[in-house]
Design an enzyme around this catalytic site. Structure first.
Site, PDB file in Angstrom:
ATOM      1  N   SER A 124       0.871  -1.188   0.000  1.00 37.96           N
ATOM      2  CA  SER A 124       0.000   0.000   0.000  1.00 37.96           C
ATOM      3  C   SER A 124       0.902   1.231   0.000  1.00 37.96           C
ATOM      4  O   SER A 124       2.073   1.149   0.412  1.00 37.96           O
ATOM      5  CB  SER A 124      -0.858   0.021   1.270  1.00 37.96           C
ATOM      6  OG  SER A 124      -1.535   1.264   1.406  1.00 37.96           O
ATOM      7  N   TYR A 143      -1.943  -0.245  10.841  1.00 40.53           N
ATOM      8  CA  TYR A 143      -2.102  -0.623   9.430  1.00 40.53           C
ATOM      9  C   TYR A 143      -0.846  -0.240   8.642  1.00 40.53           C
ATOM     10  O   TYR A 143      -0.310  -1.044   7.878  1.00 40.53           O
ATOM     11  CB  TYR A 143      -3.347   0.041   8.825  1.00 40.53           C
ATOM     12  CG  TYR A 143      -3.530  -0.319   7.364  1.00 40.53           C
ATOM     13  CD1 TYR A 143      -3.821  -1.624   6.985  1.00 40.53           C
ATOM     14  CD2 TYR A 143      -3.378   0.635   6.356  1.00 40.53           C
ATOM     15  CE1 TYR A 143      -3.966  -1.979   5.641  1.00 40.53           C
ATOM     16  CE2 TYR A 143      -3.530   0.305   5.015  1.00 40.53           C
ATOM     17  CZ  TYR A 143      -3.824  -1.008   4.666  1.00 40.53           C
ATOM     18  OH  TYR A 143      -3.955  -1.345   3.324  1.00 40.53           O
TER      19      TYR A 143
END
Ligand code: NAP
Length: 257
Positions: free
Chosen positions: A145, A158
């Site tokens: 990501s 995260y």
């Protein structure tokens, strides 16, 4: 097209979003595809759609990547069916919540993100790569990501998991140097999938994430996965960072509201 003919691709988290789209894209390239996720009903729906569109009948089995026994069972079943694994798309993953570290009351969300995004990816890789070595061909494609490049408030855990995915990808590429195995990360910005609903737990809030801007689609990311997987064998795509035109970084979004 048939650039994947004779090859087998395993896709984790294939019941929705980027995983489901990647499975379709790879099947369209002629790969046999093995789909894993926890919701087997949704996997069956994805498999039916792939079979209808491509003629490739996917292998489907329930899989929780956090569970070591599940991972071993899944990989063994794929190898029993096809005799090989050529591509592993480590896509299963999630964000849970947007709390600041000091405001998080319990560690359930942290555990789920770390166990899925990091430990699950490691377990799947450890079980699958020996079969790639045996077959003389392999490619590990990890879903990272932009959160693995740039941290933001409310995303510490995260982001930490996606920084970890980047570190694992780089280590693995060095560990496998000299073997015919490629290692890639695909690192997206905002993609409109089930991701924000899983993170926020509320459809209205999830829709707000994409208000007034045009996010990427799961198919945009599947294109990147299929592109990396179908290069000639001597070409290793290290990293693909892909963001919406309306996004310049984490929290830097142009909205027309
Ligand atoms: P999604 O639509 O929510 O799909 C996530 C998939 O992961 C689902 O199929 C889910 O299936 C599966 N999954 C979750 N926990 C699992 C577990 N323990 N074992 C097996 N499968 C599990 O989200 P997505 O956007 O497609 O996310 C895919 C990947 O892209 C993730 O790694 C995510 O971090 C990454 N990513 C997404 C974005 C974005 O903006 N959407 C941006 C950058 C990176 P079940 O619930 O059926 O298990």
């Amino acid at each position: 097209m048939s650039r994947g003919k004779g090859q087998v691709a395993v896709i984790t988290g294939a019941s929705n979003g980027i995983g489901a789209a990647s499975a379709l894209a790879l099947a369209s390239e002629g790969f046999q595809v093995a789909l894993g996720a926890r919701s087997v009903d949704k996997l069956d729906e994805v498999a039916q759609a792939i079979a209808k569109e491509t003629g490739v009948q996917p292998f489907v089995m329930t899989l929780d990547v956090r569970n070591e026994a599940d991972v071993k069972h899944f990989v063994a079943a794929v190898v029993e069916k096809y005799g090989r694994i050529d591509v592993l798309v480590n896509n299963a993953g999630l964000a849970k919540g947007v709390s600041n570290v000091i405001d998080e009351a319990d560690t359930t969300n942290w555990d789920q993100m770390i166990d899925t995004n990091v430990k699950g990816l490691l377990l799947m890789t450890r079980e699958s790569v020996p079969h790639m070595i045996k077959g003389g061909n392999g490619h590990v494609i990890n879903l990272g990501s932009i959160a693995g490049h740039q941290a933001y408030a409310g995303g510490a855990v995260y982001c930490a998991t996606k920084f970890a995915v980047r570190a694992i990808t780089d280590s693995l590429r060095q560990e496998l140097l000299g073997l015919p195995i490629r290692v890639t990360t695909v690192d997206p910005g905002m993609v409109n999938t089930g991701f924000s609903l899983v993170r926020l737990g509320d459809q209205e809030q999830a829709d707000q994430v994409y208000a007034g801007m045009t996010p990427l689609t799961a198919e945009d990311i599947a294109d990147c996965v299929a592109f990396a997987a179908t290069r000639p064998k001597h070409v290793n795509i290290d990293t693909i960072i892909v963001k919406p035109t309306d996004q310049a970084g984490a929290g830097k979004v142009a909205r027309r509201l």
